[in-house]
Design a protein around this motif. Structure first.
Motif, PDB file in Angstrom:
ATOM      1  N   LEU A 212      10.206 -10.859   6.014  1.00 42.80           N
ATOM      2  CA  LEU A 212      11.173 -10.636   4.932  1.00 42.80           C
ATOM      3  C   LEU A 212      10.535 -10.975   3.598  1.00 42.80           C
ATOM      4  CD1 LEU A 212      14.090  -9.953   4.097  1.00 42.80           C
ATOM      5  CD2 LEU A 212      14.642 -12.377   4.425  1.00 42.80           C
ATOM      6  N   VAL A 213       9.943 -12.168   3.495  1.00 40.74           N
ATOM      7  CA  VAL A 213       9.275 -12.537   2.246  1.00 40.74           C
ATOM      8  C   VAL A 213       8.351 -13.721   2.474  1.00 40.74           C
ATOM      9  CG1 VAL A 213      11.076 -14.144   1.457  1.00 40.74           C
ATOM     10  CG2 VAL A 213       9.662 -12.941  -0.220  1.00 40.74           C
ATOM     11  N   ARG A 214       7.235 -13.716   1.774  1.00 38.97           N
ATOM     12  CA  ARG A 214       6.317 -14.848   1.723  1.00 38.97           C
ATOM     13  C   ARG A 214       6.121 -15.219   0.252  1.00 38.97           C
ATOM     14  NH1 ARG A 214       1.857 -12.638   3.594  1.00 38.97           N
ATOM     15  NH2 ARG A 214       1.965 -13.465   5.720  1.00 38.97           N
ATOM     16  N   ARG A 215       6.165 -16.519  -0.028  1.00 38.45           N
ATOM     17  CA  ARG A 215       5.781 -17.021  -1.356  1.00 38.45           C
ATOM     18  C   ARG A 215       4.634 -17.988  -1.154  1.00 38.45           C
ATOM     19  NH1 ARG A 215       6.367 -21.570  -4.484  1.00 38.45           N
ATOM     20  NH2 ARG A 215       6.715 -21.315  -6.737  1.00 38.45           N
ATOM     21  N   THR A 221       5.207 -11.609  -1.278  1.00 41.82           N
ATOM     22  CA  THR A 221       4.931 -10.451  -0.427  1.00 41.82           C
ATOM     23  C   THR A 221       6.122 -10.214   0.479  1.00 41.82           C
ATOM     24  OG1 THR A 221       2.577 -11.031  -0.367  1.00 41.82           O
ATOM     25  CG2 THR A 221       3.355  -9.420   1.251  1.00 41.82           C
ATOM     26  N   SER A 222       6.507  -8.958   0.639  1.00 41.71           N
ATOM     27  CA  SER A 222       7.578  -8.598   1.566  1.00 41.71           C
ATOM     28  C   SER A 222       7.165  -7.348   2.325  1.00 41.71           C
ATOM     29  CB  SER A 222       8.888  -8.337   0.816  1.00 41.71           C
ATOM     30  OG  SER A 222       9.933  -8.020   1.721  1.00 41.71           O
ATOM     31  N   SER A 303      12.146 -20.309  -5.309  1.00 40.24           N
ATOM     32  CA  SER A 303      11.528 -20.701  -4.043  1.00 40.24           C
ATOM     33  C   SER A 303      11.546 -19.548  -3.052  1.00 40.24           C
ATOM     34  CB  SER A 303      12.272 -21.893  -3.440  1.00 40.24           C
ATOM     35  OG  SER A 303      13.537 -21.481  -2.922  1.00 40.24           O
ATOM     36  N   SER A 304      10.829 -19.738  -1.955  1.00 37.57           N
ATOM     37  CA  SER A 304      10.826 -18.714  -0.906  1.00 37.57           C
ATOM     38  C   SER A 304      12.213 -18.543  -0.298  1.00 37.57           C
ATOM     39  CB  SER A 304       9.807 -19.073   0.183  1.00 37.57           C
ATOM     40  OG  SER A 304      10.127 -20.312   0.799  1.00 37.57           O
ATOM     41  N   GLY A 353       6.586 -20.681   1.306  1.00 40.23           N
ATOM     42  CA  GLY A 353       7.092 -20.519   2.660  1.00 40.23           C
ATOM     43  C   GLY A 353       7.021 -19.089   3.122  1.00 40.23           C
ATOM     44  N   GLU A 354       7.388 -18.892   4.367  1.00 39.52           N
ATOM     45  CA  GLU A 354       7.438 -17.562   4.980  1.00 39.52           C
ATOM     46  C   GLU A 354       8.776 -17.421   5.686  1.00 39.52           C
ATOM     47  OE1 GLU A 354       2.962 -16.259   6.199  1.00 39.52           O
ATOM     48  OE2 GLU A 354       3.861 -17.830   7.431  1.00 39.52           O
ATOM     49  N   TRP A 355       9.435 -16.305   5.426  1.00 40.72           N
ATOM     50  CA  TRP A 355      10.712 -16.012   6.074  1.00 40.72           C
ATOM     51  C   TRP A 355      10.647 -14.614   6.674  1.00 40.72           C
ATOM     52  CZ3 TRP A 355      14.156 -19.863   6.605  1.00 40.72           C
ATOM     53  CH2 TRP A 355      13.984 -20.989   5.791  1.00 40.72           C
ATOM     54  N   GLY A 356      10.851 -14.553   7.978  1.00 39.17           N
ATOM     55  CA  GLY A 356      10.914 -13.271   8.660  1.00 39.17           C
ATOM     56  C   GLY A 356      12.353 -12.890   8.914  1.00 39.17           C
TER      57      GLY A 356
END
Length: 403
Positions: A212-215, A221-222, A303-304, A353-356
């Motif tokens: 979904l998104v990385r910060r 990045t998405s 934030s992420s 962070g990274e969120w999928g």
């Protein structure tokens, strides 16, 4: 504390997980984060679930004393989270484990969290966990015939111009004859789908191909996945299939909706952005997707988790227009998604962070029962039988890991 990234002990992060149900993981290509124990957590729900979790974590960071000599994204204080798809019903959770082990490239570390300084645990691979036994699968909320009627209803509304796209999901129940050791399932998923993110947060687990998104140090990045076809294993034929996917008007239309929804949601939170003009074909072991990687620079203080909240639900899991699609899902889907298709991942004290998206996923209902989820994007040209076949293909990763 820094560790030797080349140590044989760290070859498989998932092998370090102890024999307990409430372990945590976010692993891809043998790198990422695993954790266990609970130093702190928040459970929240409703339309403010992301804001409540973000505020709680910010306050926790403010009162914590952190010693972080490694200084990489994912070191120091880290929270693993999983959020409900809908405002209601369903709960969301953000959890800080008491032990985190991480690895990225040539850097590895262990973090301990608690009321007082504690020595890091001795790390060693655990014995091979027992695989699930005698697993039986059955339809859950609706069977295949019923679900195709739901899809047909949605197609009719789409053809009437009510909306552009809606994502519909269905579920299966898996019952085992003995308690399921989630570590075995996670190891199987990571081995079979190394390019996906193998996750487990509070009984929700899976191997998602969709970031979904990385910060990371301000860079955003998405990855957008929408549009699907199934490989055969024959190289020449699969190459032709990939070409047909990249030229399919139905799949390109579905993908365009998804990519545009992500770009539109990120834009207010980024100082600059790059959106590729055309998608590429992402090849996974059992499926191929159209994919687009959207990048940008995060605005100060974003934030992420803020970015994940802004993106959810994207057209890839909800539809377009967003509000109309989510309302139609609630009206006709005939099941509760819970945390399926919601954001899942991690965030550190800096906001990196990274969120999928919790796709190719399932949830442990009890020690011996899991609920599997799969969905697909419906547009005006969708065929219900084809969409049903797509969900069957998307069940395969979890079915195989449990079988």
């Amino acid at each position: 504390m820094a560790l030797d990234a080349d140590s044989e002990t760290l070859e498989d992060l998932l092998a370090l997980l102890p024999a307990r149900r409430r372990v945590l993981s976010w692993v891809r290509h043998g790198e990422g984060l695993v954790g266990w124990g609970t130093a702190a957590e928040i459970r929240t729900s409703g339309p403010e679930r992301f804001a409540h979790a973000a505020k709680w974590f910010e306050e926790l960071v403010a009162v914590s004393t952190v010693t972080d000599p490694v200084g990489e994204p994912g070191t120091g204080l880290v929270g693993f989270g999983s959020f409900a798809f809908a405002d209601l019903p369903g709960f969301s959770v953000l959890k800080v484990p008491s032990v985190v082990v991480g690895k990225r490239g040539d850097v590895a570390w262990v973090t301990t969290v608690g009321p007082a300084a504690a020595p890091p645990p001795a790390l060693a691979p655990a014995p091979e966990p027992e695989a699930p036994r005698d697993v039986v699968f059955a339809d859950a909320y609706v069977d295949g015939e019923h679900w195709m009627r739901i899809v047909a209803d949605a197609v009719s509304r789409l053809q009437d111009g009510d909306l552009d796209k809606v994502v519909l999901a269905r579920d299966l129940l898996a019952a085992a004859s003995a308690p399921i050791d989630i570590r075995s399932v996670l190891r199987r998923l990571a081995a079979a789908y190394p390019t996906c993110w193998t996750f487990h947060v509070d009984d929700l687990f899976g191997a998602t191909p969709e970031l979904l998104v990385r910060r990371e140090r301000g860079l955003v990045t998405s990855r957008v996945l929408a549009g699907t076809i199934w490989p055969t294993g024959e190289e020449d034929f699969d190459h032709a299939l990939a070409s047909s996917l990249a030229e399919s008007s139905k799949n390109l239309e579905e993908h365009e909706y998804a990519a545009r929804s992500v770009a539109d949601a990120l834009e207010p939170h980024c100082s600059s952005m790059n959106v590729p003009e055309a998608p590429f074909v992402l090849k996974l072991p059992n499926v191929m997707h159209l994919a687009t990687d959207i990048t940008g620079v995060a605005s100060d203080g974003v934030s992420s988790l803020d970015l994940a909240a802004a993106l959810h639900p994207s057209a890839a899991v909800g539809g377009t227009p967003r509000e109309d699609a989510v309302a139609l899902i609630a009206e006709i889907e005939s099941m509760e998604r819970a945390r399926y298709a919601g954001p899942v991942g991690w965030m550190d004290a800096s906001g990196d962070g990274e969120w999928g998206i919790a796709l190719r996923s399932a949830e442990l209902i009890d020690d011996r029962t899991a609920r599997l989820f799969a969905g697909c994007g419906i547009v005006a040209g969708s065929d219900p039988a084809t969409e049903l076949a797509e969900t069957q293909a998307k069940f395969v990763p979890i079915r195989d890991a449990l079988s």
